[in-house]
Design a protein around this motif. Structure first.
Motif, mmCIF file in Angstrom:
data_model
loop_
_atom_site.group_PDB
_atom_site.id
_atom_site.type_symbol
_atom_site.label_atom_id
_atom_site.label_comp_id
_atom_site.label_asym_id
_atom_site.label_seq_id
_atom_site.Cartn_x
_atom_site.Cartn_y
_atom_site.Cartn_z
ATOM 1 N N ILE A 50 0.837 -1.208 0.000
ATOM 2 C CA ILE A 50 0.000 0.000 0.000
ATOM 3 C C ILE A 50 0.870 1.254 0.000
ATOM 4 O O ILE A 50 0.603 2.220 -0.727
ATOM 5 N N ALA A 71 -6.823 -8.898 0.397
ATOM 6 C CA ALA A 71 -6.042 -8.245 1.455
ATOM 7 C C ALA A 71 -5.158 -9.272 2.148
ATOM 8 O O ALA A 71 -5.655 -10.193 2.796
ATOM 9 N N VAL A 76 -4.690 -4.033 6.658
ATOM 10 C CA VAL A 76 -5.589 -3.689 5.549
ATOM 11 C C VAL A 76 -7.013 -4.136 5.886
ATOM 12 O O VAL A 76 -7.988 -3.421 5.624
ATOM 13 N N SER A 80 -10.385 -1.717 6.610
ATOM 14 C CA SER A 80 -11.656 -1.853 5.892
ATOM 15 C C SER A 80 -12.859 -1.627 6.796
ATOM 16 O O SER A 80 -13.977 -1.407 6.316
#
Length: 260
Positions: A50, A71, A76, A80
């Protein structure tokens, strides 16, 4: 903001598949049998990915065109939860590698490995025979000077085409593996590999060349700490500097989601 498709969670400008691991592995096995469509590319972003994607917008735009984005990193998945469609769990490249190799061995589906240390092909063949008996596997270990657009990549494509695998695992690390995968999908229109996974060090974990974190550490999102402790000289920057940069990206994403 999240896609209208509740199977997709849009996060960090990436359309991430909202699936549990079992469903993801079954979906990919089905894709591996499809020869009537372009190669399907699988990427599994973690914190390091990322951050690097944020620094390379052009590469990020290409990365986002992967057919399946899962993911890999727990941060991550946690991030979310800021969306209206949080991811149910992480789907790691290391776990997909194991699951798909096991299923391919059972179904006699051939796989191709692009990665490993130069000259390591026979050693890896022996390791696959011990770990996944009956798995048809072809291996090409390129030099450390491998580039996705160089002569060695041309050789790799030729060997892949000759082998005709159902799944191509690219274990070269980011971004080499992704650039090669997208080049392959762009250039090979017939006789293509149905499924391509960019999986980094997954093969090393699967064959016992590197030891993975205990399951309890994986579940609480501390696998990064295990890896840092195992290879501090190589990974300290990824898990310290990159980690702090991710926090800034996370705050920016939070503001964006609140404004949407």
């Amino acid at each position: 903001m999240p896609s209208a498709d509740n199977r997709i969670t849009t996060l960090f400008d990436l359309p991430i598949r909202s699936m549990r691991f079992h469903e993801a592995s079954q979906t990919l096995m089905t894709a591996a049998t499809r020869h009537d469509q372009p190669s399907q590319i699988v990427v599994t972003p973690n914190v390091d990915h990322i951050v690097r994607l944020d620094q390379q917008p052009e590469f990020k735009n290409l990365y986002a065109t992967a057919d399946y984005i899962f993911a890999d990193g727990m941060p991550v998945v946690w991030a979310s939860k800021m969306t209206s469609n949080p991811l149910p769990e992480r789907v790691t490249g290391a776990d997909l590698f194991v699951a798909l190799c096991k299923q391919c061995a059972q179904k006699n589906l051939p796989v191709f490995i692009l990665g490993g240390m130069p000259g390591q092909e026979q050693e890896l063949q022996d390791a696959f025979a011990r770990t996944y008996p009956g798995l048809p596997v072809s291996i090409f270990c390129p030099s450390m000077q491998f580039t996705p657009d160089g002569n060695e990549a041309d050789t790799a494509i030729g060997r892949i085409q000759d082998a005709g695998p159902a799944i191509l695992f690219i274990c070269l690390g980011m971004p080499k593996q992704e650039y090669f995968a997208f080049r392959y999908r762009r250039e090979i229109q017939s006789g293509n590999v149905p499924l391509i996974l960019c999986v980094g060090a997954a093969m090393e974990f699967a064959l016992g060349q590197k030891k993975r974190a205990p399951l309890w550490m994986q579940k609480i999102g501390m696998e990064w700490f295990w890896r840092l402790a195992s290879e501090p000289r190589r990974l300290w920057q990824r898990y310290t500097v990159q980690g702090s940069r991710f926090f800034g990206i996370l705050l920016r994403e939070r503001r964006k989601l609140r404004q949407s």
